[in-house]
Scaffold this active site. Sequence first.
Site, PDB file in Angstrom:
ATOM      1  N   GLN A  75       0.832  -1.214   0.000  1.00 23.57           N
ATOM      2  CA  GLN A  75       0.000   0.000   0.000  1.00 23.57           C
ATOM      3  C   GLN A  75       0.866   1.264   0.000  1.00 23.57           C
ATOM      4  O   GLN A  75       0.549   2.253   0.669  1.00 23.57           O
ATOM      5  CB  GLN A  75      -0.949  -0.010   1.212  1.00 23.57           C
ATOM      6  CG  GLN A  75      -2.170  -0.902   1.023  1.00 23.57           C
ATOM      7  CD  GLN A  75      -3.104  -0.389  -0.085  1.00 23.57           C
ATOM      8  OE1 GLN A  75      -3.162   0.798  -0.384  1.00 23.57           O
ATOM      9  NE2 GLN A  75      -3.845  -1.302  -0.700  1.00 23.57           N
ATOM     10  N   SER A  76       1.944   1.251  -0.741  1.00 26.20           N
ATOM     11  CA  SER A  76       2.850   2.407  -0.783  1.00 26.20           C
ATOM     12  C   SER A  76       2.190   3.640  -1.408  1.00 26.20           C
ATOM     13  O   SER A  76       1.711   3.593  -2.543  1.00 26.20           O
ATOM     14  CB  SER A  76       4.088   2.030  -1.606  1.00 26.20           C
ATOM     15  OG  SER A  76       4.846   3.183  -1.925  1.00 26.20           O
ATOM     16  N   ASN A  77       2.215   4.726  -0.663  1.00 26.66           N
ATOM     17  CA  ASN A  77       1.743   6.007  -1.218  1.00 26.66           C
ATOM     18  C   ASN A  77       2.759   6.561  -2.203  1.00 26.66           C
ATOM     19  O   ASN A  77       2.406   7.223  -3.178  1.00 26.66           O
ATOM     20  CB  ASN A  77       1.534   7.025  -0.086  1.00 26.66           C
ATOM     21  CG  ASN A  77       0.536   6.543   0.930  1.00 26.66           C
ATOM     22  OD1 ASN A  77      -0.622   6.333   0.606  1.00 26.66           O
ATOM     23  ND2 ASN A  77       0.984   6.337   2.160  1.00 26.66           N
ATOM     24  N   ALA A  79       4.631   4.834  -4.203  1.00 20.48           N
ATOM     25  CA  ALA A  79       4.469   4.148  -5.488  1.00 20.48           C
ATOM     26  C   ALA A  79       3.327   4.783  -6.273  1.00 20.48           C
ATOM     27  O   ALA A  79       3.461   5.075  -7.471  1.00 20.48           O
ATOM     28  CB  ALA A  79       4.195   2.662  -5.244  1.00 20.48           C
TER      29      ALA A  79
END
Length: 340
Positions: A75-77, A79
């Site tokens: 859930q990388s912001n 990325a």
Amino acid sequence: MHLARFPRRFLAHLPTPLERLDRLSAELGGPEIWIKRDDCTGLSTGGNKTRKLEFLMAEAEMQGADMVMTQGATQSNHARQTAAFAAKMGLACHILLEDRTGSNDANYNNNGNVLLDHLHGATTEKRPGGGDMNAEMEAVADRFRAEGRKVYTIPGGGSNPTGALGYVNCAFEMLGQFNERGLRVDHIIHATGSAGTQAGLITGLKAMNAGIPLLGIGVRAPRAKQEENVFNLAVATAEKLGCAGVVDRADVVANTEYVGEGYGIPTEGGMQAIAMFAELEAILLDPVYSAKGAAGFIDLIRKGHFKKGERVVFLHTGGAAALFGYDQAFDFAGRWQAAG
Ligand SMILES: Cc1ncc(COP(=O)(O)O)c(C=O)c1O
């Protein structure tokens, strides 16, 4: 200090608002709380990475890249903001997603930031947790290069001296807002992870001799490691800016007591913080970063670390898109009132 010497793609919505949080301040009965809205930087729901990407993506363009690669947690912001920035610039984007939590939840794996990565046209590959993700990324980048692509790789969180310039810029922007509005600020506090936000901020604040202490609330590493990462990056950022030595080791302070079970695993305090900010101020936090930062802030107010008569700015680093990957963690009706 002259930031315009560095290539920059002006795509963020800046300056972000600086707002007083009256209802939260009254509820907690401590300092006057202000919020710096870096959740409103634009590009696919915003967040702190957009400022870093202004400098990173300009460098990619200068180097003639036709593809960018980065890596992060599922859930990388970072990325998602990279995917959005690449879409806007017409570059291909490939992302390695690390499974740091082991969650099998369908929304965690496919919704929230992951949905947006794909919506912006990025391609993704998964990796198990615990590997050397930057090394993995370079190996995949070489695969693309062998096929003729010009790949620009961005480290996790966009945290290198180029990315940290985005938060030197934020320090300038905030100090300008404080001065224009006659606000004497006693502390700035925010969530700290891959270190670029805190490193850039402390470099900018020290270079301007702002005299405002900065506190990072950790979301992953233990304190000594987190402070070392931030300090090393601040030293390199100051060198890049031509003001080597401006940051002392003692300027870098992280509190890592609010991580809980680990990176990406929601905490009770964090979920209460999400409810408080949403119900009192209509502000959305995320369970992985800004909620843990806010949980630390709230607890430190309750413990008297930040006091009545002081003015504290909480830098909101964004992340609300992850809420839709964490719906299973929400079962908090009335919880913060009960706990408060
Ligand atoms: C919402 C949010 N807040 C805070 C951070 C931490 O910032 P940094 O990685 O620059 O320390 C991140 C990083 O991914 C983030 O996505």
